[in-house]
Design a protein around this motif. Structure first.
Motif, PDB file in Angstrom:
ATOM      1  N   GLY A   2      62.549  58.598  67.446  1.00 55.84           N
ATOM      2  CA  GLY A   2      63.991  58.441  67.528  1.00 55.84           C
ATOM      3  C   GLY A   2      64.688  58.660  66.200  1.00 55.84           C
ATOM      4  O   GLY A   2      64.056  58.974  65.190  1.00 55.84           O
ATOM      5  N   SER A   3      66.006  58.500  66.235  1.00 55.01           N
ATOM      6  CA  SER A   3      66.768  58.725  65.008  1.00 55.01           C
ATOM      7  C   SER A   3      68.009  57.859  64.907  1.00 55.01           C
ATOM      8  O   SER A   3      68.783  58.029  63.982  1.00 55.01           O
ATOM      9  N   SER A   4      68.223  56.930  65.842  1.00 52.83           N
ATOM     10  CA  SER A   4      69.411  56.085  65.766  1.00 52.83           C
ATOM     11  C   SER A   4      69.040  54.645  66.060  1.00 52.83           C
ATOM     12  O   SER A   4      68.181  54.361  66.897  1.00 52.83           O
ATOM     13  N   TRP A  26      67.426  57.869  59.558  1.00 55.96           N
ATOM     14  CA  TRP A  26      68.022  57.389  60.796  1.00 55.96           C
ATOM     15  C   TRP A  26      69.512  57.124  60.621  1.00 55.96           C
ATOM     16  O   TRP A  26      69.969  56.745  59.533  1.00 55.96           O
ATOM     17  N   GLY A 135      63.160  54.828  77.012  1.00 58.57           N
ATOM     18  CA  GLY A 135      63.277  55.352  75.653  1.00 58.57           C
ATOM     19  C   GLY A 135      64.604  55.112  74.981  1.00 58.57           C
ATOM     20  O   GLY A 135      64.840  55.642  73.886  1.00 58.57           O
ATOM     21  N   ARG A 136      65.482  54.326  75.598  1.00 58.07           N
ATOM     22  CA  ARG A 136      66.794  54.069  75.008  1.00 58.07           C
ATOM     23  C   ARG A 136      67.108  52.582  75.106  1.00 58.07           C
ATOM     24  O   ARG A 136      66.579  51.855  75.953  1.00 58.07           O
ATOM     25  N   ASP A 147      74.507  53.627  72.079  1.00 60.08           N
ATOM     26  CA  ASP A 147      73.268  54.121  72.666  1.00 60.08           C
ATOM     27  C   ASP A 147      72.294  54.435  71.538  1.00 60.08           C
ATOM     28  O   ASP A 147      72.586  55.258  70.667  1.00 60.08           O
ATOM     29  N   ASP A 149      67.988  54.480  69.855  1.00 55.41           N
ATOM     30  CA  ASP A 149      66.543  54.541  70.054  1.00 55.41           C
ATOM     31  C   ASP A 149      65.870  53.216  69.725  1.00 55.41           C
ATOM     32  O   ASP A 149      64.728  52.986  70.136  1.00 55.41           O
ATOM     33  N   LEU A 150      66.570  52.371  68.973  1.00 56.70           N
ATOM     34  CA  LEU A 150      65.975  51.123  68.501  1.00 56.70           C
ATOM     35  C   LEU A 150      67.078  50.110  68.240  1.00 56.70           C
ATOM     36  O   LEU A 150      68.149  50.469  67.746  1.00 56.70           O
ATOM     37  N   ARG A 277      61.962  48.398  72.941  1.00 61.07           N
ATOM     38  CA  ARG A 277      62.453  49.031  71.716  1.00 61.07           C
ATOM     39  C   ARG A 277      63.379  48.103  70.929  1.00 61.07           C
ATOM     40  O   ARG A 277      64.283  48.565  70.240  1.00 61.07           O
ATOM     41  N   THR A 315      55.603  57.817  67.409  1.00 61.23           N
ATOM     42  CA  THR A 315      56.541  57.302  68.399  1.00 61.23           C
ATOM     43  C   THR A 315      57.091  55.960  67.955  1.00 61.23           C
ATOM     44  O   THR A 315      56.468  55.244  67.150  1.00 61.23           O
ATOM     45  N   VAL A 316      58.253  55.615  68.490  1.00 67.80           N
ATOM     46  CA  VAL A 316      58.840  54.307  68.204  1.00 67.80           C
ATOM     47  C   VAL A 316      57.920  53.205  68.694  1.00 67.80           C
ATOM     48  O   VAL A 316      57.730  52.177  68.018  1.00 67.80           O
TER      49      VAL A 316
END
Length: 395
Positions: A2-4, A26, A135-136, A147, A149-150, A277, A315-316
């Protein structure tokens, strides 16, 4: 990968987590429920592990420049007799740094100033997270939804996020002690860089700052909820006859400057620091008593390890598993040690037990205090090292 990310909580741990995430490229939004960032707080000591984490996060040099090294001090009896001496120079030889003291407000400001202003949302409380989308993670904020990723839950000892994730967990427990603390209004000759004084069921300590002012704290065995109309006057009564510079520190304090908090901790350890997550960090994950001065340092370690895990895993999910594996055993061990230190230090009331403890401290070898600090402070940040700047990843 992820990136956010959304970081819930703009305290030391939350800001540090945001710095770490930005350094690996991120996009980060920090959501803080306080409407005004007044940087309330007294003082803090940072051990080598906390400073090493700050180095990884890119603000170690700035923090050291604003802090005062702690070379002199130790532990005393109320009459001033020395129980144990702190050898800051010996710590520096072993660890590369002494312990340093810094106002909490200054540390908060340095962490916050290293983030872009638009990444901080204040006056907004996160009351729910939606983990239903694969995944979100979605975080409702009024009329908008973030919204990500983490999500990093860094919302403190009374964490709402922890309650959402672990509804059956009993939550924080009262430690049996309450703490009053303040920063003096003007410079005071504190005599040493750092000092603790132990009496029956009470501790008085100070941290000297670079500008000549000092933080003092008084920890008392007390029922929860007890408050005083004039805190400095009550402290002068409670610590009457205790050695200098305690009277001068109290006399240099405005009543409205005194902060008073009951000390809560997570006695029931969490079974994991990650759920899906969402990662818990700092006091939300492992709130501990302040008896080892490790609470903030452990949160800074959390931030450095989380960023390194996310930078080093594909992966996260794998990164969060690594974060939990590396952080939960260590931080929970430090929390147990802090609880035990309080029971053998400030919380002791039995005269015989106090006498035995004091005798043991006086007879202990000179290097014992250094070794005790090294047990928790000698921590090395994990690999891989984080980039030197967010720009290196296009953040």
């Amino acid at each position: 990968m992820g990136s956010s990310a959304v970081v819930v909580g703009g305290g030391i741990g939350g800001l540090a987590a945001a710095l770490g995430l930005r350094r690996i490229g991120w996009e980060v939004t920090v959501v803080e429920r306080a409407a005004v960032l007044d940087d309330a707080g007294a003082g803090i000591s940072l051990h080598a592990n906390g400073l090493r984490a700050l180095d990884v996060l890119g603000v170690g040099e700035a923090v050291r420049d604003a802090a005062r090294p702690q070379y002199t001090g130790g532990t005393r009896t109320p009459r001033g007799a020395r129980l144990a001496a702190m050898d800051g120079a010996a710590l520096e030889r072993v660890l590369g740094t002494p312990i340093v003291g810094i106002p909490r407000a200054t540390l908060h400001r340095l962490l916050r100033d290293a983030l872009p202003p638009e990444s901080l949302v204040i006056g907004t409380e996160v009351t729910a997270v939606d983990r239903s989308a694969p995944g979100r993670v979605r975080v409702p904020l009024g009329d908008t939804v973030l919204d990500a990723d983490l999500v990093v839950a860094a919302d403190g000892v009374n964490s709402r996020m922890r309650t959402l994730l672990f509804p059956s967990h009993p939550g924080p427990s009262y430690s049996g002690s309450t703490v009053l603390r303040a920063v003096t209004e003007h410079p005071v000759d504190a005599g040493t860089d750092f000092e603790l004084t132990w009496g029956p069921g009470a501790e008085f300590g100070h941290i000297a700052f670079d500008d000549g002012r000092a933080e003092w704290h008084a920890v008392l065995n007390s029922p929860a909820g007890v408050r005083y109309p004039d805190p400095p006057a009550e402290m002068r009564r409670r610590f009457a006859g205790w050695h200098d510079p305690i009277p001068a520190l109290l006399d240099a304090t405005r009543p409205e400057a005194v902060l008073h908090h009951d000390i809560y901790e997570l006695v029931a350890a969490l079974p994991t620091y990650t759920v899906g997550r969402v990662a818990l960090l700092g006091d939300a994950a492992h709130a501990m008593t302040p008896n080892l001065g490790q609470g903030a340092c452990q949160a800074l370690e959390d931030a450095a390890v989380l960023a390194a895990a996310l930078a080093g895993e594909a992966t996260v999910e794998a990164a969060l598993a690594r974060y939990d594996t590396q952080r939960r055993p260590r931080s929970q061990s430090v929390a147990r040690a802090a609880r035990q230190a309080g029971r053998m230090g400030q919380q002791l009331t039995n005269p015989l037990a106090i006498g035995l403890r004091n005798t043991a401290l006086r007879l202990a070898p000179s290097g014992m205090t250094v070794r005790a600090i090294l047990r928790h402070a000698d921590w090395t940040p994990p690999l891989p090292e984080l980039p030197s700047s967010p720009e290196s990843h296009g953040a």
